[in-house]
Write a protein that holds these residues in place. Structure first.
Motif, PDB file in Angstrom:
ATOM      1  N   THR A   1     -36.010 -23.597 -13.228  1.00 15.58           N
ATOM      2  CA  THR A   1     -35.205 -23.482 -12.021  1.00 15.58           C
ATOM      3  C   THR A   1     -34.165 -22.374 -12.174  1.00 15.58           C
ATOM      4  O   THR A   1     -33.733 -22.049 -13.286  1.00 15.58           O
ATOM      5  N   SER A   2     -33.747 -21.793 -11.062  1.00 20.72           N
ATOM      6  CA  SER A   2     -32.816 -20.671 -11.078  1.00 20.72           C
ATOM      7  C   SER A   2     -31.404 -21.136 -11.412  1.00 20.72           C
ATOM      8  O   SER A   2     -31.072 -22.325 -11.334  1.00 20.72           O
ATOM      9  N   LEU A   3     -30.566 -20.196 -11.771  1.00 20.22           N
ATOM     10  CA  LEU A   3     -29.138 -20.437 -12.027  1.00 20.22           C
ATOM     11  C   LEU A   3     -28.325 -19.574 -11.082  1.00 20.22           C
ATOM     12  O   LEU A   3     -28.646 -18.396 -10.871  1.00 20.22           O
ATOM     13  N   GLN A   4     -27.252 -20.144 -10.564  1.00 19.50           N
ATOM     14  CA  GLN A   4     -26.354 -19.384  -9.706  1.00 19.50           C
ATOM     15  C   GLN A   4     -24.920 -19.632 -10.157  1.00 19.50           C
ATOM     16  O   GLN A   4     -24.452 -20.766 -10.190  1.00 19.50           O
ATOM     17  N   GLY A   5     -24.254 -18.566 -10.554  1.00 16.85           N
ATOM     18  CA  GLY A   5     -22.852 -18.654 -10.937  1.00 16.85           C
ATOM     19  C   GLY A   5     -22.601 -19.525 -12.151  1.00 16.85           C
ATOM     20  O   GLY A   5     -21.548 -20.170 -12.242  1.00 16.85           O
ATOM     21  N   PHE A   6     -23.527 -19.530 -13.092  1.00 22.39           N
ATOM     22  CA  PHE A   6     -23.387 -20.400 -14.271  1.00 22.39           C
ATOM     23  C   PHE A   6     -22.559 -19.710 -15.354  1.00 22.39           C
ATOM     24  O   PHE A   6     -22.788 -18.550 -15.684  1.00 22.39           O
ATOM     25  N   THR A   7     -21.605 -20.459 -15.913  1.00 19.70           N
ATOM     26  CA  THR A   7     -20.789 -19.982 -17.036  1.00 19.70           C
ATOM     27  C   THR A   7     -20.960 -20.924 -18.211  1.00 19.70           C
ATOM     28  O   THR A   7     -20.749 -22.137 -18.079  1.00 19.70           O
ATOM     29  N   LEU A   8     -21.347 -20.374 -19.341  1.00 19.20           N
ATOM     30  CA  LEU A   8     -21.552 -21.170 -20.549  1.00 19.20           C
ATOM     31  C   LEU A   8     -20.219 -21.666 -21.091  1.00 19.20           C
ATOM     32  O   LEU A   8     -19.246 -20.920 -21.158  1.00 19.20           O
ATOM     33  N   ALA A   9     -20.188 -22.930 -21.493  1.00 21.47           N
ATOM     34  CA  ALA A   9     -19.001 -23.499 -22.126  1.00 21.47           C
ATOM     35  C   ALA A   9     -19.433 -24.372 -23.294  1.00 21.47           C
ATOM     36  O   ALA A   9     -20.260 -25.251 -23.112  1.00 21.47           O
ATOM     37  N   PRO A  10     -18.897 -24.114 -24.509  1.00 20.45           N
ATOM     38  CA  PRO A  10     -17.943 -23.042 -24.808  1.00 20.45           C
ATOM     39  C   PRO A  10     -18.651 -21.691 -24.928  1.00 20.45           C
ATOM     40  O   PRO A  10     -19.861 -21.629 -25.163  1.00 20.45           O
ATOM     41  N   ARG A  11     -17.865 -20.631 -24.786  1.00 17.53           N
ATOM     42  CA  ARG A  11     -18.381 -19.301 -25.047  1.00 17.53           C
ATOM     43  C   ARG A  11     -18.624 -19.147 -26.546  1.00 17.53           C
ATOM     44  O   ARG A  11     -18.047 -19.878 -27.361  1.00 17.53           O
ATOM     45  N   PRO A  12     -19.475 -18.196 -26.969  1.00 21.26           N
ATOM     46  CA  PRO A  12     -19.674 -17.972 -28.400  1.00 21.26           C
ATOM     47  C   PRO A  12     -18.356 -17.671 -29.109  1.00 21.26           C
ATOM     48  O   PRO A  12     -17.438 -17.082 -28.524  1.00 21.26           O
ATOM     49  N   LEU A  13     -18.263 -18.080 -30.341  1.00 21.85           N
ATOM     50  CA  LEU A  13     -17.066 -17.850 -31.142  1.00 21.85           C
ATOM     51  C   LEU A  13     -16.759 -16.358 -31.196  1.00 21.85           C
ATOM     52  O   LEU A  13     -17.638 -15.549 -31.517  1.00 21.85           O
TER      53      LEU A  13
END
Length: 373
Positions: A157-169
């Motif tokens: 499925t598609s992603l819209q406006g997704f932000t990974l949490a946590p960001r990489p170190l």
């Protein structure tokens, strides 16, 4: 040159005693082996990912997170994370968390998996193995590198406006190795992005591994990441040692003959002649391992399988003592001899961060890490 061990996490009956560890005992033994690897001076501990008996490492990042809390120096990796059946969002999240827990002592080795029944267990079709590998990895890279991701593919499925949490170190993604035994498309993918390529150098003859590594190096140059010698290569292998070589052969034979991965096939003598499996003295292990460079060139990571086939924990820990005391120091010294100055070291979080801080770019164009330069 990074030297370490990997485990496949099999629960196998000891053929000499008839004793079978419980799953809990096998998992706890794996933790003890990882701690011992650090104590013995090794650089890397890696675990596979399996979702079927007789294996227990179905949640590698859970295991590695626990080990991270009991170690201080050793790099914690997977020897396979299934890029096909795991969702790339979850891979990105799990390894970002592991980075933070371990202080950056984390990288990831991606593979497509070769156990057919696993695919439908996770809603996938093994006939899509290569397309899943390519599509999922393309998304995974973006999740680690972009603050906001809009994405559309064919198999997810598609992603819209997704932000990974946590960001990489430190905003530095884990270094990625692509692992394969026999799939040229995996070597091609590693070369395309300039990632590391890990040839699990256990089951196949020298000529096969040489061809796979040469393909990767050639395509690495083709995609503009630098000369073939600058490509990042890792190898697997298995050894069993005793001070006297014949003692090693006699002790290991029943384990080899009954091993779930390669038992009940060729004899131990035939298998060691045709593959990199080395059973003998530490000096023989050193000689055989140094010979790998003759056909793959200078490389960056060597991992040994030490705990397969029902070997008792006591024996595995003895093997690690021999590896740390009599094999690793010699390999470090000898692998450095004649190593050209322009052959890169194995990337680490620290080297990637230094390169980024020095203005040499992000992980995708670091001189220390030719991952997609």
């Amino acid at each position: 040159m990074q030297l370490g061990i990997f485990t496949v996490g099999d629960v196998t009956t000891d053929p000499t005693t008839g004793s079978t560890p419980t799953e809990a005992e096998r998992i706890q033994a794996t933790v003890a082996i990882a701690r011992k690897a650090e104590e013995a001076g090794l650089d890397v501990f890696a675990t596979g990912e399996h979702h079927n008996p007789p294996f227990v490492p179905s949640s590698p990042t859970t295991l590695l997170g626990y080990i991270a809390g009991q170690t201080e120096r050793i790099i914690l990796s997977t020897s396979t994370t299934l890029i096909t059946t795991n969702d790339p969002v979850k891979i990105a999240e799990d390894f970002s968390v592991l980075q933070h827990l371990s202080g950056g002592r984390t990288d990831v080795m991606l593979g497509r998996g070769n156990t057919g029944p696993v695919y439908p267990w996770f809603g996938q079709d093994i006939r899509n193995a290569v397309p899943l590998t390519v599509e999922h990895y393309g998304l995974l890279r973006r999740l680690w590198r972009e603050e906001v991701v809009d994405w559309e593919g064919k198999l997810r499925t598609s992603l819209q406006g997704f932000t990974l949490a946590p960001r990489p170190l430190d905003n530095v993604p884990p270094f990625v190795w692509h692992a394969s035994i026999r799939t040229p498309e995996v070597a091609e993918l590693a070369a395309y992005f300039g990632d590391g390529f890990f040839a699990n150098h256990i089951f196949w003859p020298t000529s096969h591994t040489q061809a796979m590594v040469e393909l990767y190096r050639r395509r690495f140059e083709h995609y503009g990441h630098g000369s073939p010698e600058r490509a990042i290569v890792g190898l697997g292998g298995q050894v069993f040692m005793r001070p006297n070589s014949q003692d090693a052969v006699n002790e290991f034979r029943p384990y080899f003959d009954n091993a779930p991965v390669y038992g009940h096939g060729p004899s131990l003598e035939d298998f060691t002649a045709l593959t990199p499996l080395t059973v003998g003295s530490p000096a023989q292990v050193v000689e055989r391992t140094l010979g790998f460079r003759d056909y793959v060139g200078d490389y960056q990571r060597q991992l040994f399988l030490m705990d397969h086939a029902g070997l008792p924990l006591k024996t595995v820990l003895e093997q690690l003592d021999l590896l740390g005391e009599e094999v690793v120091p010699v390999l470090r010294k000898e692998f450095a001899v004649g190593r050209p100055a322009d052959v890169p070291a194995a990337p680490t979080h620290e080297s990637l961060l230094r390169a980024r801080t020095a203005g040499e770019g992000t992980q995708s164009d670091s001189a220390d890490n030719p991952e997609a330069r």
